[in-house]
Write an enzyme that holds these catalytic residues in place. Structure first.
Site, short mmCIF file in Angstrom:
data_model
loop_
_atom_site.label_atom_id
_atom_site.label_comp_id
_atom_site.label_asym_id
_atom_site.label_seq_id
_atom_site.Cartn_x
_atom_site.Cartn_y
_atom_site.Cartn_z
N GLU A 166 0.81 -1.24 0.00
CA GLU A 166 0.00 0.00 0.00
C GLU A 166 0.84 1.28 0.00
O GLU A 166 0.67 2.17 0.84
CB GLU A 166 -0.94 -0.03 1.21
CG GLU A 166 -1.87 -1.23 1.19
CD GLU A 166 -2.72 -1.35 2.44
OE1 GLU A 166 -2.91 -0.35 3.14
OE2 GLU A 166 -3.18 -2.47 2.73
N ASN A 217 2.14 -5.05 -3.19
CA ASN A 217 0.76 -5.37 -2.84
C ASN A 217 -0.05 -4.10 -2.59
O ASN A 217 0.43 -3.16 -1.95
CB ASN A 217 0.75 -6.25 -1.57
CG ASN A 217 -0.58 -6.88 -1.27
OD1 ASN A 217 -1.18 -7.50 -2.14
ND2 ASN A 217 -1.06 -6.71 -0.05
O1 G3I Z 1 -2.65 -9.27 19.11
C1 G3I Z 1 -3.27 -8.13 19.75
C2 G3I Z 1 -3.85 -8.57 21.10
O2 G3I Z 1 -2.78 -8.95 21.96
C3 G3I Z 1 -4.65 -7.40 21.69
O3 G3I Z 1 -5.26 -7.84 22.89
C4 G3I Z 1 -5.72 -6.97 20.69
C5 G3I Z 1 -6.56 -5.82 21.19
O4 G3I Z 1 -5.82 -4.63 21.08
O5 G3I Z 1 -5.07 -6.54 19.46
C6 G3I Z 1 -4.39 -7.62 18.85
O6 G3I Z 1 -3.77 -7.16 17.67
C7 G3I Z 1 -4.69 -6.91 16.60
C8 G3I Z 1 -4.27 -7.78 15.41
O7 G3I Z 1 -5.07 -7.49 14.26
C9 G3I Z 1 -4.40 -9.27 15.73
O8 G3I Z 1 -5.74 -9.58 15.94
C10 G3I Z 1 -4.56 -5.44 16.23
O9 G3I Z 1 -5.10 -4.65 17.28
C11 G3I Z 1 -5.37 -5.17 14.96
O10 G3I Z 1 -5.13 -3.85 14.50
C12 G3I Z 1 -4.89 -6.12 13.86
O11 G3I Z 1 -5.73 -5.90 12.71
C13 G3I Z 1 -5.17 -6.40 11.49
C14 G3I Z 1 -5.10 -5.22 10.50
O12 G3I Z 1 -4.59 -5.70 9.24
C15 G3I Z 1 -4.18 -4.13 11.02
O13 G3I Z 1 -4.31 -3.03 10.14
C16 G3I Z 1 -6.10 -7.47 10.93
O14 G3I Z 1 -6.08 -8.61 11.78
C17 G3I Z 1 -5.65 -7.86 9.52
O15 G3I Z 1 -6.62 -8.72 8.92
C18 G3I Z 1 -5.50 -6.62 8.63
O16 G3I Z 1 -5.01 -7.04 7.41
C19 G3I Z 1 -4.67 -5.98 6.48
C20 G3I Z 1 -3.48 -6.44 5.68
O17 G3I Z 1 -2.41 -6.77 6.55
C21 G3I Z 1 -3.08 -5.39 4.65
N1 G3I Z 1 -4.22 -5.07 3.77
C22 G3I Z 1 -5.41 -4.62 4.52
C23 G3I Z 1 -5.84 -5.70 5.52
C24 G3I Z 1 -7.09 -5.27 6.25
O18 G3I Z 1 -6.82 -4.14 7.03
#
Ligand code: G3I
Length: 326
Positions: free
Chosen positions: A135, A176
């Site tokens: 991105e 990507n």
């Molecule tokens: O692991 C921590 C946990 O310890 C904590 O208790 C919890 C609450 O704060 O957060 C957990 O981390 C989260 C992580 O996902 C794992 O679940 C993060 O807050 C959360 O921001 C993170 O979100 C991810 C997101 O990217 C971040 O921008 C999503 O799972 C993931 O599916 C998403 O994927 C992205 C791609 O990497 C790039 N393209 C867009 C796509 C969607 O945003």
């Protein structure tokens, strides 16, 4: 219980030399046996959803915790699956120590090179492909103002790909983006960036189109064939890397919503199967029980192939039917 519905997507895909994958999250993989069984049965490539991101791997400078990433790579290898590494350089999920550290240009170049070399080098020969830069184009079509661009300059992209290629010369290196489903302007800017990188002999070996769609994204789906053809002109293999089709929720999805969702899944897969150089489609999660969508889009969800009870949805059958077609 994941219903056994026919031969499964993996077998259908492998019969035609196609890679069908899903992102995988470490917690359900460890804690939900249905999740692990479905991943191994239905897919032949996985993308770690978060485990390989900079901020997840390195919570303090110079230190890495690869335990979750290693578990995912081990799982994939145990089940004869390929791994798509995601994502070496992004503007999100960066380590706090980097975001707050205010590095100089020289320091940030060292941080970039050390990070890419450490991570790609660790999995050299095991992770087949990487999202090296994720991105980099903003929605207005300009090069995104992120910490890498702001401090190093646009050449951060060249540096990232060069470091990844040095660390594993056999890995297929991707740029990507969610280019195509954003706007024509964004899609054009992604194309121009790729053309420029290729012109500078940057070792880029593929482009990932994320395809995070909604039921209203039929324009993006209609744009896909021409985008794939244009990218083929650049000689760049294309992968659909983060495909999901979310919908507005008020209770359970309606039959009409599920049917529209299935047609979007079908059209994107069909475009990929018929295009030159598109041999991979990865969904961004496969069961509505574990999806990023509801956490990021209030009152939206049901974006995936199985429902929360692991029952296959029309979108699953649409992909299976497309993979069975000659
Ligand atoms: O692991 C921590 C946990 O310890 C904590 O208790 C919890 C609450 O704060 O957060 C957990 O981390 C989260 C992580 O996902 C794992 O679940 C993060 O807050 C959360 O921001 C993170 O979100 C991810 C997101 O990217 C971040 O921008 C999503 O799972 C993931 O599916 C998403 O994927 C992205 C791609 O990497 C790039 N393209 C867009 C796509 C969607 O945003």
């Amino acid at each position: 219980m994941v219903e056994r519905t026919g031969p499964g997507l993996r077998l259908l895909a492998e019969r035609r030399g196609f890679r069908i994958g899903t992102c995988v999250s470490i917690l359900p993989l460890k804690n939900d046996p249905e999740y692990a069984r479905a991943v191994a049965r239905e897919f032949n490539v996985i993308t770690p959803e978060n485990a390989l991101k900079f901020g997840v791997l390195s919570r303090s400078r110079g230190h890495y915790d690869f335990s979750d990433a290693d578990a995912l790579v081990d799982f994939a290898e145990k089940h004869g699956m390929q791994i798509h590494g995601h994502a070496l350089l992004w503007y999100a999920q960066l380590p706090e120590w980097l975001v707050n550290g205010k590095p100089t240009r020289t320091e940030l170049i060292d941080i970039l090179t050390t990070h890419v070399t450490t991570v790609v080098g660790r999995y050299a020969g095991r992770i087949a492909s990487w999202d090296v830069v994720n991105e980099a184009i903003a929605t207005d079509g300009t090069l995104r103002d992120n910490v890498w661009h702001r401090i190093i300059g646009p050449e951060y992209l060249d540096m990232a790909f060069a470091a990844a290629h040095s660390a594993d010369p056999k890995a297929q290196l991707f740029y990507n983006d969610y280019g195509i489903e954003a706007t024509e302007q964004h899609a054009d800017a992604v194309y121009e960036l790729l053309r420029t990188l290729r012109g500078r002999q940057v070792p880029i070996g593929g482009v990932g189109l994320q395809m995070h769609l909604t039921l209203d994204h039929l324009s993006a789906v209609n744009r896909l064939p021409s985008m794939l053809a244009r990218l083929a002109d650049l000689g760049l293999p294309v992968a659909v890397t983060e495909f999901d089709v979310r919908m507005k929720m008020s209770g359970h999805p309606t039959a009409e919503q599920l049917a529209t969702q299935a047609s979007v899944y079908r059209e994107v897969l069909r475009s990929c199967l018929t295009a030159q150089g598109c041999s991979t489609l990865v969904v961004w999660g496969f069961t509505d029980r574990h999806s990023w969508v509801p956490h990021f889009f209030p009152n939206q969800g049901a974006a995936l192939l199985w429902d929360e009870e692991y029952q296959p949805k029309p979108s699953y059958h649409a992909l299976a039917e497309e993979l069975m077609r000659d």
